[in-house]
Design an enzyme around this catalytic site. Structure first.
Site, short mmCIF file in Angstrom:
data_model
loop_
_atom_site.label_atom_id
_atom_site.label_comp_id
_atom_site.label_asym_id
_atom_site.label_seq_id
_atom_site.Cartn_x
_atom_site.Cartn_y
_atom_site.Cartn_z
N GLU A 196 12.52 -15.69 2.23
CA GLU A 196 12.67 -15.60 1.02
C GLU A 196 12.06 -14.51 0.18
O GLU A 196 11.43 -13.78 1.15
CB GLU A 196 11.89 -16.70 0.42
CG GLU A 196 12.43 -18.24 0.62
CD GLU A 196 11.70 -19.46 -0.14
OE1 GLU A 196 12.05 -20.02 -0.71
OE2 GLU A 196 10.29 -19.27 0.02
N GLU A 199 4.94 -6.78 -4.29
CA GLU A 199 4.95 -6.17 -2.83
C GLU A 199 4.21 -4.83 -2.81
O GLU A 199 3.84 -4.31 -1.66
CB GLU A 199 6.43 -6.24 -2.30
CG GLU A 199 6.79 -7.86 -1.99
CD GLU A 199 5.80 -8.53 -1.30
OE1 GLU A 199 5.16 -8.05 -0.29
OE2 GLU A 199 5.97 -9.93 -1.62
N ASP A 248 -5.89 11.04 -4.53
CA ASP A 248 -5.17 12.03 -5.14
C ASP A 248 -4.34 11.81 -6.37
O ASP A 248 -3.51 10.69 -6.38
CB ASP A 248 -4.45 12.89 -3.75
CG ASP A 248 -3.54 13.98 -4.30
OD1 ASP A 248 -4.24 14.96 -4.62
OD2 ASP A 248 -2.40 13.99 -4.58
N GLU A 278 -9.55 11.98 -8.75
CA GLU A 278 -8.82 13.49 -8.88
C GLU A 278 -8.14 13.22 -9.83
O GLU A 278 -6.89 13.34 -10.02
CB GLU A 278 -8.10 13.90 -7.70
CG GLU A 278 -7.70 15.55 -8.03
CD GLU A 278 -6.33 15.75 -7.60
OE1 GLU A 278 -5.93 17.06 -7.33
OE2 GLU A 278 -5.49 15.04 -7.46
#
Length: 677
Positions: A114, A287, A311, A366
């Site tokens: 699924e 996800e 970063d 940053e």
């Protein structure tokens, strides 16, 4: 279960807004009403809370959700069996191939589940051995260091950490570079380009495999050993993590992982960074959150990294990614539809997870924009970072050196840049980083001394005005940045001694040469070269901070920033810092205001012989305070004759005392000797 403070209910927020709309709005510069920053922070926290609540309700908690790296990807069971799981919603079929099956592309198909997930189980062999061999044997020996109060960061790249023109190894860094870092007084190493990247010249910022340590330097066990040895030295290890974008490679990267242009990224133009030519994550995707949060946790728990430098945070925070945008500090720049609230919510989730599961870990942002509250706790509606980079400081030093004559340096402007930071948010000060070392730019040493670095850095050659100026200002710039610019300090490897060459990775434009992709640490070991002077000063500067902890102390009190004299003086951590930036004027009768009376002596002198100075100061001299208000301080500093003692005159100086001598282009640090250590 993780617990967080619950924000006001949505209907309550709506009711409050309707009842007291004026409290949540203010007129903009155009006269239109706009929401106040406090409301945006409340809405941001509400988004974070609701997303965290959904994870708790649907995934069994953030702890379980962020452990998905143990169930996704390829994982080995205790019995030797291998379980594989991927999220590829656009794929029609998924297969596993490798040397274990002779690279047969169809022999091991996944089963569709699924929500776009696919799984495959490969049972152990008849002899009990795993079908996909794994060779990790290293065990952790040393615990992570305790959370540091004063952070002195050595920004590093494993591949260039050798004088030789080649890709250096984890082993080389472990046995040759870590001892050097320890000796220099740095207590933290920030590792760049560890996440696997196909293009070496990308400096590690075009990641192709987020869960893999770069194999060009050695094995995963080599990296784990390197981190373990660093911990044995008391050195904290941070990973330069790239979650702001990903390589557009489709053969070996995440791009088109399921055959579509979306999956982990936004589809269409929104999913591509126009300057970096890379893919941009969809931070609202469930996800994607699982992938990125699990990635952070894997680096902490499998490799034992002690935190992260995130970063490209500015690119994440705004839909415009900071492209063609200047930031003046106006709050309209930080709140509105141009802010990517989903990306900010991800950063809040990441910091919340890290602080809850591993409170000793450190996170750094940053961000060049100056987003308010980025380094305040998530519970306050902040981003949750511990530190942010003070990115305006290196730009200021470049601008000063490039555009101004020494006589025109503005002391007030220097002090303003070094102290202009958000209240109760911690900043990492640095005079230069890897950005300034790259080809196309110049380090401070190169800007100050340029071509003469190749011909006049030998002690056997005359000390030219250019080299003399460069050496003296290099030390002063780094010390004032270290002591005044923030709550942490950062240096890129090699810059501490004024590395004479730029950094350029092998590429077509330089005939794939490794000549500039290296760090010539050997230059500091040659006693005939002046690089050792800068190296020694950097080491003693760090050692002094280690003793007195000014980075962990409250911000400095600046008592003087004199434009015509080119003098800056301030107090921090019980020490007095005095800088004379004047190119030729020395002062023999200079009064400096101080808070605490007593007898002071010089602890650090940039003019000392061991630092390539001119030895114009007598370190045995005792400096006595006088109860004479000066520059808004109740006392001022005097210099005594050697036969006079402070006990004779605890409040006022002897009439024969002379005032402090401050030579040109010199920085000194003084300690009150009457205060017990």
């Amino acid at each position: 279960m993780l617990s967080v403070s619950q924000p006001p209910a949505q209907n309550q927020l709506q009711q409050d807004t309707e009842l007291c709309f004026c409290c949540f709005t203010r007129p903009s510069m155009t006269g239109n009403l706009v929401l106040c920053p406090d409301v945006f922070n409340l809405l941001r926290y509400s988004l974070f809370y609701n997303r965290l609540k959904n994870i708790e309700e649907n995934e069994g908690g953030l702890d379980k959700f962020s452990k998905s790296y143990k169930t996704f990807g390829v994982n080995q069971f205790v019995d030797g069996g291998v379980y594989c799981k991927e999220w590829a919603p656009g794929a029609e079929a998924v297969f596993l191939t490798g040397d274990f099956n002779g690279w047969n592309p169809f022999s091991h198909p996944y089963k569709k589940m699924e929500y776009g997930k696919w799984e495959l189980f490969i049972p152990p062999g008849e002899d009990g051995y795993p079908p996909v061999p794994h060779g990790s044997k290293l065990k952790r020996k040393h615990p992570s260091p305790k959370r540091l109060k004063s952070l002195r960061i050595y920004e590093s790249h494993v591949g260039i950490a050798s004088p030789e023109g080649k890709v250096a190894s984890y082993k080389n860094f472990t046995y040759n570079v870590l001892p050097r870092i320890k000796d220099l007084g740095y207590n933290c190493v920030q590792l760049m380009a560890i996440m696997e990247h196909a293009y070496y010249a990308s400096f590690g910022y075009q990641v192709t495999s987020f869960f893999a340590a770069s194999s060009r330097y050695g094995t995963p066990d080599d990296l784990k050993e390197m981190i373990d040895v660093a911990h044995s030295m008391g050195i904290t290890v941070l990973l330069d993590v790239v979650h702001s974008h990903a390589s557009k490679n489709s053969e070996d990267g995440l791009n088109k992982f399921d055959g579509t242009d979306s999956c982990f990224f936004h589809s269409g133009p929104k999913g591509t960074h126009q300057l970096w030519d890379s893919r941009l994550f969809d931070y609202a995707n469930w996800e994607v959150l699982r992938f990125l949060l699990s990635n952070l946790r894997m680096w902490i728990e499998d490799y034992h990294f002690d935190g992260f430098r995130f970063d490209g945070v500015t690119s994440m925070l705004y839909h415009h990614h900071g492209i063609g945008t200047g930031f003046s500090g106006d709050y309209n720049e930080y709140f509105g539809l141009h802010v990517d609230e989903d990306a900010l919510c991800y950063l809040m989730l990441a910091n919340h997870m890290i602080k809850f599961l591993h409170p000793e870990c450190i996170t750094i942002a940053e961000d060049v924009s100056g987003m308010p509250a980025l380094c305040r706790p998530v519970a306050e509606g902040g981003g949750g970072f511990d530190y942010r980079l003070a990115m305006a400081i290196p730009d200021k030093w470049i601008q000063i050196i490039k555009e101004l004559k020494d006589e025109d340096w503005n002391m007030g402007n220097i002090v303003h840049t070094l102290t202009n930071r958000r209240y109760e948010e911690k900043y990492i000060a640095y005079a230069e980083s890897h950005d300034q070392a790259l080809v196309g730019d110049k380090t401070l040493a190169f800007r100050l001394m340029d071509a003469e670095m190749y011909t006049n850095m030998s002690v056997l050659s005359p000390l030219t005005p250019v080299i003399d100026r460069g050496i003296q200002l290099h030390k002063m710039i780094r010390l004032i940045t270290h002591a005044l610019g923030g709550e942490s300090y950062l240096n890129f490897m090699g810059n501490e001694f004024g590395h004479p060459e730029w950094l350029d990775f092998p590429r077509k434009g330089n005939n794939e040469s490794y000549h500039y992709a290296r760090r010539q640490f050997n230059l500091t070991e040659d006693h005939l070269l002046r690089y050792r002077f800068l190296n020694a000063f950097d080491r003693d500067m760090n050692k002094l901070e280690e003793r007195f902890g000014w980075l962990a102390s409250p911000p400095a009190f600046v008592s003087e920033k004199h434009e015509s004299n080119k003098v800056i003086a301030f107090e921090r951590a019980g020490l007095i810092f005095i800088f004379n930036f004047h190119p030729y004027q020395s002062y023999v009768d200079y009064r400096v205001g101080i808070e605490t009376p007593g007898k002071y002596k010089i602890l650090l002198d940039s003019d000392a012989a061991e630092y390539g100075g001119h030895q114009r100061l007598d370190h045995s001299t005792e400096h006595f305070s006088e109860e004479y208000p000066h520059n808004y301080r109740p006392n001022s500093l005097m210099q005594s004759n050697s036969q006079t003692t402070f006990s004779q005159h605890p409040r006022r100086c002897h009439k024969h005392h002379i005032e402090v001598y401050i030579p040109s282009r010199v920085a000194i640090v003084l300690q009150n000797m009457d205060i017990p250590k």
